[in-house]
Motif scaffolding. Structure first.
Motif, PDB file in Angstrom:
ATOM      1  N   ILE A 309       0.833  -1.210   0.000  1.00  0.00           N
ATOM      2  CA  ILE A 309       0.000   0.000   0.000  1.00  0.00           C
ATOM      3  C   ILE A 309       0.865   1.258   0.000  1.00  0.00           C
ATOM      4  CG2 ILE A 309      -0.337   0.466   2.485  1.00  0.00           C
ATOM      5  CD1 ILE A 309      -3.367   0.781   1.753  1.00  0.00           C
ATOM      6  N   THR A 310       2.120   1.138   0.434  1.00  0.00           N
ATOM      7  CA  THR A 310       3.042   2.268   0.318  1.00  0.00           C
ATOM      8  C   THR A 310       3.186   2.676  -1.144  1.00  0.00           C
ATOM      9  OG1 THR A 310       4.291   1.592   2.277  1.00  0.00           O
ATOM     10  CG2 THR A 310       5.400   3.063   0.738  1.00  0.00           C
ATOM     11  N   SER A 311       3.331   1.685  -2.017  1.00  0.00           N
ATOM     12  CA  SER A 311       3.460   1.971  -3.450  1.00  0.00           C
ATOM     13  C   SER A 311       2.202   2.612  -4.004  1.00  0.00           C
ATOM     14  CB  SER A 311       3.786   0.681  -4.212  1.00  0.00           C
ATOM     15  OG  SER A 311       5.024   0.145  -3.781  1.00  0.00           O
ATOM     16  N   ARG A 330      10.431  -2.496   9.349  1.00  0.00           N
ATOM     17  CA  ARG A 330      10.025  -3.075   8.069  1.00  0.00           C
ATOM     18  C   ARG A 330       9.846  -1.979   6.995  1.00  0.00           C
ATOM     19  NH1 ARG A 330       5.316  -7.719   7.486  1.00  0.00           N
ATOM     20  NH2 ARG A 330       6.074  -8.584   5.541  1.00  0.00           N
ATOM     21  N   PHE A 331      10.936  -1.291   6.686  1.00  0.00           N
ATOM     22  CA  PHE A 331      10.852  -0.204   5.714  1.00  0.00           C
ATOM     23  C   PHE A 331      11.970  -0.263   4.669  1.00  0.00           C
ATOM     24  CE2 PHE A 331       8.451   1.675   9.299  1.00  0.00           C
ATOM     25  CZ  PHE A 331       7.277   1.988   8.621  1.00  0.00           C
ATOM     26  N   ASN A 332      12.571  -1.439   4.484  1.00  0.00           N
ATOM     27  CA  ASN A 332      13.605  -1.563   3.452  1.00  0.00           C
ATOM     28  C   ASN A 332      13.078  -1.196   2.068  1.00  0.00           C
ATOM     29  OD1 ASN A 332      15.443  -2.409   5.331  1.00  0.00           O
ATOM     30  ND2 ASN A 332      15.308  -4.582   4.830  1.00  0.00           N
ATOM     31  N   HIS A 333      11.813  -1.484   1.827  1.00  0.00           N
ATOM     32  CA  HIS A 333      11.231  -1.187   0.524  1.00  0.00           C
ATOM     33  C   HIS A 333      11.200   0.311   0.249  1.00  0.00           C
ATOM     34  CE1 HIS A 333       8.022  -0.742   3.406  1.00  0.00           C
ATOM     35  NE2 HIS A 333       7.255  -0.158   2.503  1.00  0.00           N
ATOM     36  N   CYS A 334      11.090   1.122   1.309  1.00  0.00           N
ATOM     37  CA  CYS A 334      11.029   2.573   1.124  1.00  0.00           C
ATOM     38  C   CYS A 334      12.352   3.123   0.590  1.00  0.00           C
ATOM     39  CB  CYS A 334      10.662   3.263   2.439  1.00  0.00           C
ATOM     40  SG  CYS A 334       8.971   2.931   2.976  1.00  0.00           S
ATOM     41  N   VAL A 335      13.450   2.534   1.032  1.00  0.00           N
ATOM     42  CA  VAL A 335      14.760   2.939   0.528  1.00  0.00           C
ATOM     43  C   VAL A 335      14.829   2.689  -0.975  1.00  0.00           C
ATOM     44  CG1 VAL A 335      17.243   2.522   0.669  1.00  0.00           C
ATOM     45  CG2 VAL A 335      15.850   2.488   2.754  1.00  0.00           C
ATOM     46  N   GLU A 336      14.292   1.550  -1.408  1.00  0.00           N
ATOM     47  CA  GLU A 336      14.288   1.221  -2.835  1.00  0.00           C
ATOM     48  C   GLU A 336      13.322   2.119  -3.609  1.00  0.00           C
ATOM     49  OE1 GLU A 336      16.571  -1.130  -3.955  1.00  0.00           O
ATOM     50  OE2 GLU A 336      17.167  -0.842  -1.864  1.00  0.00           O
ATOM     51  N   LEU A 337      12.176   2.383  -3.027  1.00  0.00           N
ATOM     52  CA  LEU A 337      11.201   3.259  -3.687  1.00  0.00           C
ATOM     53  C   LEU A 337      11.742   4.676  -3.848  1.00  0.00           C
ATOM     54  CD1 LEU A 337       7.948   2.047  -1.900  1.00  0.00           C
ATOM     55  CD2 LEU A 337       8.579   1.632  -4.281  1.00  0.00           C
ATOM     56  N   ASN A 338      12.556   5.097  -2.899  1.00  0.00           N
ATOM     57  CA  ASN A 338      13.159   6.429  -3.007  1.00  0.00           C
ATOM     58  C   ASN A 338      14.145   6.517  -4.177  1.00  0.00           C
ATOM     59  OD1 ASN A 338      11.667   7.477  -0.948  1.00  0.00           O
ATOM     60  ND2 ASN A 338      13.290   7.408   0.591  1.00  0.00           N
ATOM     61  N   LYS A 339      14.733   5.382  -4.551  1.00  0.00           N
ATOM     62  CA  LYS A 339      15.599   5.364  -5.727  1.00  0.00           C
ATOM     63  C   LYS A 339      14.805   5.678  -6.995  1.00  0.00           C
ATOM     64  CE  LYS A 339      18.750   1.816  -3.877  1.00  0.00           C
ATOM     65  NZ  LYS A 339      19.253   0.428  -4.075  1.00  0.00           N
ATOM     66  N   MET A 340      13.503   5.432  -6.913  1.00  0.00           N
ATOM     67  CA  MET A 340      12.628   5.673  -8.054  1.00  0.00           C
ATOM     68  C   MET A 340      11.985   7.061  -7.993  1.00  0.00           C
ATOM     69  SD  MET A 340      10.816   1.893  -8.002  1.00  0.00           S
ATOM     70  CE  MET A 340       9.848   2.133  -9.502  1.00  0.00           C
ATOM     71  N   GLY A 361      11.688   4.488 -13.581  1.00  0.00           N
ATOM     72  CA  GLY A 361      12.252   3.149 -13.489  1.00  0.00           C
ATOM     73  C   GLY A 361      13.707   3.175 -13.043  1.00  0.00           C
ATOM     74  N   ALA A 362      14.096   2.173 -12.270  1.00  0.00           N
ATOM     75  CA  ALA A 362      15.471   2.087 -11.762  1.00  0.00           C
ATOM     76  C   ALA A 362      15.762   0.638 -11.407  1.00  0.00           C
ATOM     77  CB  ALA A 362      15.633   2.986 -10.535  1.00  0.00           C
ATOM     78  N   TRP A 363      17.032   0.362 -11.123  1.00  0.00           N
ATOM     79  CA  TRP A 363      17.404  -0.936 -10.554  1.00  0.00           C
ATOM     80  C   TRP A 363      17.083  -0.900  -9.067  1.00  0.00           C
ATOM     81  CZ3 TRP A 363      18.864  -5.437 -12.694  1.00  0.00           C
ATOM     82  CH2 TRP A 363      19.329  -5.433 -14.008  1.00  0.00           C
ATOM     83  N   VAL A 364      16.265  -1.834  -8.583  1.00  0.00           N
ATOM     84  CA  VAL A 364      15.904  -1.896  -7.173  1.00  0.00           C
ATOM     85  C   VAL A 364      15.984  -3.344  -6.709  1.00  0.00           C
ATOM     86  CG1 VAL A 364      14.488   0.194  -7.091  1.00  0.00           C
ATOM     87  CG2 VAL A 364      13.462  -1.973  -7.840  1.00  0.00           C
ATOM     88  N   HIS A 365      16.010  -3.536  -5.408  1.00  0.00           N
ATOM     89  CA  HIS A 365      16.192  -4.886  -4.853  1.00  0.00           C
ATOM     90  C   HIS A 365      15.081  -5.227  -3.865  1.00  0.00           C
ATOM     91  CE1 HIS A 365      18.197  -8.511  -3.467  1.00  0.00           C
ATOM     92  NE2 HIS A 365      18.072  -8.084  -2.218  1.00  0.00           N
ATOM     93  N   GLY A 372       8.993  -7.249  -2.417  1.00  0.00           N
ATOM     94  CA  GLY A 372       9.000  -7.586  -3.829  1.00  0.00           C
ATOM     95  C   GLY A 372       7.726  -7.155  -4.531  1.00  0.00           C
ATOM     96  N   ILE A 373       6.569  -7.464  -3.941  1.00  0.00           N
ATOM     97  CA  ILE A 373       5.313  -7.066  -4.586  1.00  0.00           C
ATOM     98  C   ILE A 373       5.153  -5.558  -4.539  1.00  0.00           C
ATOM     99  CG2 ILE A 373       3.790  -7.245  -2.564  1.00  0.00           C
ATOM    100  CD1 ILE A 373       3.005  -8.391  -6.157  1.00  0.00           C
ATOM    101  N   SER A 374       5.681  -4.915  -3.501  1.00  0.00           N
ATOM    102  CA  SER A 374       5.650  -3.456  -3.419  1.00  0.00           C
ATOM    103  C   SER A 374       6.377  -2.836  -4.597  1.00  0.00           C
ATOM    104  CB  SER A 374       6.295  -2.995  -2.101  1.00  0.00           C
ATOM    105  OG  SER A 374       6.456  -1.590  -2.070  1.00  0.00           O
ATOM    106  N   LEU A 375       7.534  -3.372  -4.941  1.00  0.00           N
ATOM    107  CA  LEU A 375       8.330  -2.830  -6.044  1.00  0.00           C
ATOM    108  C   LEU A 375       7.674  -3.102  -7.395  1.00  0.00           C
ATOM    109  CD1 LEU A 375      11.898  -3.731  -4.730  1.00  0.00           C
ATOM    110  CD2 LEU A 375      10.753  -1.504  -4.678  1.00  0.00           C
ATOM    111  N   ILE A 376       7.048  -4.264  -7.543  1.00  0.00           N
ATOM    112  CA  ILE A 376       6.328  -4.548  -8.786  1.00  0.00           C
ATOM    113  C   ILE A 376       5.183  -3.556  -8.953  1.00  0.00           C
ATOM    114  CG2 ILE A 376       4.816  -6.200  -9.961  1.00  0.00           C
ATOM    115  CD1 ILE A 376       6.565  -8.438  -8.879  1.00  0.00           C
TER     116      ILE A 376
END
Length: 432
Positions: A309-311, A330-340, A361-365, A372-376
């Motif tokens: 839901i963050t995405s 549980r916020f590792n995904h936010c670091v990746e989303l910030n890359k975007m 779009g960017a390379w994210v992990h 994973g579903i957050s990044l998709i």
């Protein structure tokens, strides 16, 4: 190296059917070890976490027979409770084997929990509950041993609501002598599904779905057949995808009651939701409002839905806040989303999502399943192509995710052993 490539989607339209719940399948598969007879399970998802469970059961003497739409587990020849550390490190909730094997085998050796990487998952409530039943723990550097010549029912109060400890102690109490009462127990649908399954095998459990479970110990369990409940977390993720791209979706084979808190937040954000007996329809024009969310144990907003839901909220027309009360780290995904380009502001145990952001779009992990579903989902609304590594984490919880999104009109593919600078290869060429 393997990665997933996702291109921006104009809209999502179509139907999906939800597979069996990962968080229900794993404890139920483990619980089969309590039976003296074969068990047949249906609606088990084909994901890597399930394969790890199969390997563990096979390694200790059980047999697994997979059919097209079911799996048969025969635990009658289980002769060991030594869970190899390498296997337990692949599966966060391998500790369920303690509860499932202790009464019969008297001694269980197992490595420490593995799986998702988003902070400590303490097992202190597991230890407290199992010790109350008569178990003794010995901790070593890489593994621990649990022993009990006899398990005896007890009145146990969990200091915090914990699904893992509720399940583990519940499993151990089934063959314990006398009555066990679990107070402040988890109420999750997956706990209820497990209790229904165990009662089919001859257990005597009352109170599932409430915060107090009462278990009368029995001498043995018999074989049965059971169908796993649909995965509410996967269903919610597909509903959210429409909020990001606009469009409409019908999510079939779902129990709407399990998603009422999530549905309320999606409606608050501006999505239109229609519920049926076993389906949910979602509509959105992509114009969303910011919302405030606090995660908690069921029936509160699920921590496993905080990441997707963050995405969804990144493109809302006002800011949102998320307070993570279950796993504050549980916020590792936010670091990746910030890359975007999300510009999410992280504070202790919470995140502020400014909204009105256009992602690129960017390379994210992906560091865990839900990240994973957050990044998709974020990639669906991002300009250009997003490339996601950590595919193995996504495969732990989502079955045929590439095919399902493709069927909804998403340009998505998995890449492997190809030149990472070439984004024009066809899937057949990549796998060729």
């Amino acid at each position: 190296m393997r990665w997933i490539e996702v291109e921006k989607s104009k809209s999502i339209n179509g139907n999906v059917s939800i597979s069996g719940s990962k968080n229900s399948s794993l404890p139920i598969l483990t619980a089969c070890c309590l039976s003296n007879e074969p068990v047949i399970l249906k609606n088990i998802p084909h994901i890597s976490d399930v394969k790890v469970i199969y390997d563990i059961i096979s390694n200790i003497g059980g047999t697994i027979c997979e059919e097209v739409d079911s799996v048969k587990i025969n635990p009658s020849q289980i002769h060991s409770a030594f869970i190899e550390q390498e296997m337990s490190s692949k599966y966060r909730a391998a500790y369920y084997f303690v509860g499932a094997l202790l009464a019969k085998q008297k001694k269980v050796s197992i490595g420490y929990p593995g799986g998702d990487d988003f902070g400590s998952r303490p097992i202190d409530q597991h230890v407290k509950g199992l010790e109350a039943l008569g178990a003794k723990f010995t901790f070593h550097k890489d593994f621990y041993v649990v022993e009990a010549e006899k398990l005896t029912g007890a009145d146990i109060y969990f200091d915090v609501i914990t699904c893992g400890a509720t399940i583990n102690v519940l499993l151990a109490s089934i063959l314990a002598e006398g009555r066990t009462v679990l107070r402040n127990a988890a109420r999750d649908p997956e706990v209820v599904d497990l209790a229904i399954f165990l009662n089919k095998m001859g257990a005597q459990i009352k109170g599932a779905g409430t915060d107090t479970l009462v278990i009368e110990g029995v001498k043995e369990l018999k074989g049965t057949e059971h169908s796993i409940i649909p995965d509410r977390l996967i269903a919610a993720s597909f509903l959210m995808s429409v909020g990001i791209t606009g469009g409409s979706i019908i999510v079939n084979n779902v129990i709407p009651e399990h998603l009422h808190n999530c549905i309320a937040k999606l409606q608050e954000a501006g999505m239109e939701i229609e519920e049926g007996d076993n389906y949910i329809k979602a509509f959105s024009d992509g114009n969303l409002n910011g919302v405030n969310i606090k995660t908690g144990m069921y029936p509160s907003f699920a921590t496993d839905l905080q990441q997707p839901i963050t995405s969804l909220l990144i493109g809302a027309n006002s800011h949102s806040t998320i307070v993570e009360n279950v796993y504050p780290n549980r916020f590792n995904h936010c670091v990746e989303l910030n890359k975007m380009g999300a510009d999410i502001i992280l504070r202790e145990g919470s995140a502020v999502i400014p909204g009105r952001r256009t992602l690129k779009g960017a390379w994210v992990h992906a560091s865990d399943v839900r990240a994973g579903i957050s990044l998709i989902l974020a990639a669906l609304g991002a300009e250009g192509v997003t490339k996601i590594t950590g595919v193995e984490h996504i495969e732990r919880g989502y079955e045929n995710i590439i095919d399902i999104f493709s069927s909804l009109g998403v340009s998505i593919r998995i890449c492997e052993n190809a030149d990472i600078t070439d984004t024009n290869l066809e899937i057949d060429e990549i796998y060729g």
